[in-house]
Design an enzyme around this catalytic site. Structure first.
Site, short mmCIF file in Angstrom:
data_model
loop_
_atom_site.label_atom_id
_atom_site.label_comp_id
_atom_site.label_asym_id
_atom_site.label_seq_id
_atom_site.Cartn_x
_atom_site.Cartn_y
_atom_site.Cartn_z
N GLY A 63 36.89 42.94 34.17
CA GLY A 63 36.53 44.33 34.38
C GLY A 63 35.04 44.48 34.64
N CYS A 64 34.66 45.57 35.28
CA CYS A 64 33.24 45.77 35.64
C CYS A 64 32.37 45.95 34.39
CB CYS A 64 33.10 46.95 36.59
SG CYS A 64 33.92 48.47 36.05
N TYR A 65 32.75 46.87 33.52
CA TYR A 65 32.02 47.04 32.25
C TYR A 65 32.09 45.75 31.43
CZ TYR A 65 31.06 52.12 31.94
OH TYR A 65 30.56 53.39 32.08
N ALA A 66 33.26 45.10 31.47
CA ALA A 66 33.45 43.89 30.67
C ALA A 66 32.49 42.79 31.11
CB ALA A 66 34.89 43.42 30.77
N SER A 67 32.25 42.68 32.42
CA SER A 67 31.29 41.69 32.91
C SER A 67 29.90 41.97 32.36
CB SER A 67 31.26 41.70 34.45
OG SER A 67 32.47 41.27 34.99
#
Length: 226
Positions: A65-69
């Site tokens: 995920g973008c936030y997760a990255s």
């Protein structure tokens, strides 16, 4: 007959396509941009800055995920020192809310506004907790800008760090990474929007050296989706 497929589907929609590719008797590389396989140990979790050592030619790749990255890259260099849950405050441009109409991509409602949502049990919170092996508490917000994420990670440490030690850890951990830059100052989302890569910086320690705050930025439509 294609060598690789990139699935850019909503969550919970990839199954029939993956099954069809498997049934076709070929073995292409499949990269799934959705969250469908991020919790599946049979799929390689494709955050190369952190998981490259675990890649051994797997043909099924789950895209983070973008936030997760942003969260993982902000925390990983000091993960061995983290004590207790990591608090992450995230702000995304409204392109991260997708194309289905909602308050979170309504330009009129976002004007002069900051919109909190999914403040507990967000999918990316669970994703990062699983990948890092430490509790993460994530508070996402949507802002009026179109693209780009600012992620501020607040970490309590079991051992103090001296001034400069935190930045040195990050520079050493990410040395040679072509899509990750470390900066002394806190990065700005306006500098990363429209560009590939991640910027991590703003290393700020409490007086006793046992609380560290780090800021990461990335474009959710570029590195955030890659």
């Amino acid at each position: 007959g294609l060598d690789a497929w990139v699935l850019a589907l909503p969550n919970a929609k990839s199954g029939p396509f993956v099954d069809a590719l498997s049934a076709a008797g070929t073995d292409p590389v499949v990269v799934d941009l959705s969250a469908d396989h991020r919790f599946d140990d049979d799929w390689y979790y494709g955050l190369p800055e952190l998981t490259r050592g675990g890649y051994a030619g797997q043909r099924r790749i789950a895209n983070p995920g973008c936030y997760a990255s942003a969260m993982q890259l902000a925390v990983a260099p000091v993960l061995d020192l983290v004590e207790g849950p990591v608090q992450c405050f995230g702000v995304s441009g409204y392109s991260g809310a997708g194309t289905t109409p909602s308050d979170r991509n309504d330009v009129d409602k976002l004007r002069d506004n900051l919109m909190p949502y999914a403040l507990v049990d967000h999918l990316h919170e669970r994703e990062v907790t699983r990948q890092l092996g430490t509790p993460v508490e994530f508070m996402p917000h949507v802002a009026p800008h179109f693209r780009g994420i600012t992620l501020t990670a607040n970490m309590h440490l079991r051992e103090p760090l001296a001034a400069g030690e935190a930045e040195a850890r990050y520079r050493e951990r990410y040395a040679g990474e072509p899509l990750l830059g470390v900066t002394a100052d806190a990065p700005w989302v306006s500098d990363i929007a429209g560009r590939h890569g991640v910027a991590v910086g703003g290393f700020t320690l409490s007086a006793d050296g046992r609380r560290l705050v780090v800021v990461a930025t990335l474009d959710n439509l570029l590195k955030g989706a890659a």
